[in-house]
Design an enzyme around this catalytic site. Structure first.
Site, mmCIF file in Angstrom:
data_model
loop_
_atom_site.group_PDB
_atom_site.id
_atom_site.type_symbol
_atom_site.label_atom_id
_atom_site.label_comp_id
_atom_site.label_asym_id
_atom_site.label_seq_id
_atom_site.Cartn_x
_atom_site.Cartn_y
_atom_site.Cartn_z
ATOM 1 N N ASP A 236 0.852 -1.196 0.000
ATOM 2 C CA ASP A 236 0.000 0.000 0.000
ATOM 3 C C ASP A 236 0.889 1.248 0.000
ATOM 4 O O ASP A 236 2.115 1.142 0.215
ATOM 5 C CB ASP A 236 -0.922 -0.068 1.234
ATOM 6 C CG ASP A 236 -2.169 0.783 1.079
ATOM 7 O OD1 ASP A 236 -2.458 1.237 -0.043
ATOM 8 O OD2 ASP A 236 -2.877 0.981 2.090
ATOM 9 N N HIS A 237 0.262 2.413 -0.199
ATOM 10 C CA HIS A 237 0.933 3.723 -0.275
ATOM 11 C C HIS A 237 2.435 3.718 -0.011
ATOM 12 O O HIS A 237 2.873 3.761 1.129
ATOM 13 C CB HIS A 237 0.309 4.673 0.755
ATOM 14 C CG HIS A 237 -1.115 4.964 0.477
ATOM 15 N ND1 HIS A 237 -1.505 5.910 -0.431
ATOM 16 C CD2 HIS A 237 -2.235 4.418 0.989
ATOM 17 C CE1 HIS A 237 -2.828 5.940 -0.476
ATOM 18 N NE2 HIS A 237 -3.301 5.048 0.373
ATOM 19 N N HIS B 48 -10.119 4.179 -1.859
ATOM 20 C CA HIS B 48 -9.350 4.177 -0.605
ATOM 21 C C HIS B 48 -10.236 4.661 0.536
ATOM 22 O O HIS B 48 -11.286 5.248 0.315
ATOM 23 C CB HIS B 48 -8.134 5.095 -0.739
ATOM 24 C CG HIS B 48 -7.016 4.448 -1.494
ATOM 25 N ND1 HIS B 48 -5.845 4.053 -0.901
ATOM 26 C CD2 HIS B 48 -6.932 4.069 -2.796
ATOM 27 C CE1 HIS B 48 -5.076 3.481 -1.809
ATOM 28 N NE2 HIS B 48 -5.707 3.485 -2.971
HETATM 29 ZN ZN LIG Z 1 -5.149 4.466 0.949
#
Ligand SMILES: [Zn+2]
Length: 292
Positions: free
Chosen positions: A81-82, A206
């Site tokens: 993720d990110h 998100h």
């Molecule tokens: Zn996110």
């Protein structure tokens, strides 16, 4: 079964459902999410934040995933993720993960496009998919992000950037925020629709924790095909641990293995409830049949 993130999401989009993408924090929560997916016959994406990765380590997470996915009868992907940091992305590409979210939302458009294109080239050379974020999604998650909109673009500019970088999935601003929702968000399912008139790349929602069933379904009807759940798992994890510890303290019972089991069961039950809402329950065989 080990699957491609982008392929699963394209299949989900064509059948009108979304794949749950859940941020895990350790082996207990990873196995609990896989167990939820197996119980619901749902595909799932196991996600890890950079903070979790740095705490647990790439090797242990990769090994836990391979053990769980190897035994599972449902399609599963492992996703970073990110991540704004190229060196961390290189590490998980080398470890054979399914996909990464390269988070270039803190950079100006030109630089974001250049760097994302580089990441896509490196990832695709190893069969790894790239989710691209060049607009910042509001809220700080595990130390990444900002509480204000620093970069926002038109749908046409986002799609143009995605075409130029070759990214596989798009993570646009859709009105949701990371973390627990504090105020009233203005949700933007129509923006998903607008993007999907311009591109067939899967669109990711998100900040998926705490929305109402009708909100999830509005985004899925608009075409969102990956929905991220992070805060929801953290809340289920801590709640199950607290409930067990309260009971253990009251009953003078000191068995860590029972604590792990209670946390796993709490997380599994909580995550399983999203799958019928997202329409992914019962789709595992369909997804497996369509995966190339
Ligand atoms: Zn996110």
């Amino acid at each position: 079964m080990f699957a491609s993130t982008a392929q699963m999401c394209r299949i989900a989009k064509s059948h009108g459902f979304a794949v749950p993408a859940v941020n895990v924090v350790d082996g207990i929560s990873l196995r609990a999410v896989v167990a939820a997916a197996v119980a619901e016959a749902s595909p799932a994406i196991i996600q890890v934040s950079v903070k979790t990765l740095q705490t647990v380590g790439v090797g242990p997470i990769t090994a836990e995933f391979q053990a769980a996915a190897g035994e599972a009868t449902v399609p599963l992907a492992l996703h970073l993720d990110h991540c704004p940091d190229r060196s961390v992305i290189s590490e998980v590409i080398a470890a054979g993960w399914s996909s990464v979210l390269f988070d270039a939302s803190d950079r100006d458009l030109g630089q974001a496009i250049r760097e994302t294109a580089d990441v896509v080239a490196a990832a695709h050379a190893h069969g790894v998919d790239v989710e691209s974020e060049i607009e910042n999604i509001i809220g700080v998650e595990d130390g990444v992000g900002s509480d204000s909109a620093v970069h926002s673009y038109t749908a046409a500019a986002l799609v143009d950037a995605a075409e130029r970088t070759g990214a596989d999935l798009l993570a646009p601003q859709l009105g949701t925020v990371h973390g627990l929702h504090t105020g009233r968000s203005v949700l933007l399912p129509d923006r998903v629709r607008e993007l999907l008139t311009l591109t067939d790349k899967p669109v990711v929602l998100h900040g998926g924790t705490g929305l109402h069933t009708e909100d999830y379904q509005a985004f899925i009807a608009a075409g969102a095909s990956k929905i991220n759940i992070s805060t929801g798992l953290k809340r289920a994890y801590i709640t199950a641990a607290r409930d067990y510890l309260d009971w253990a303290h009251a009953n003078d019972c000191w068995e860590p293995l029972a604590l792990f089991a209670a946390v796993g069961a709490g997380v599994r039950t909580d995550i399983a409830h999203y799958m019928p809402v997202f329409g992914s329950s019962g789709t595992a065989d369909l997804v497996k049949a369509e995966l190339r």
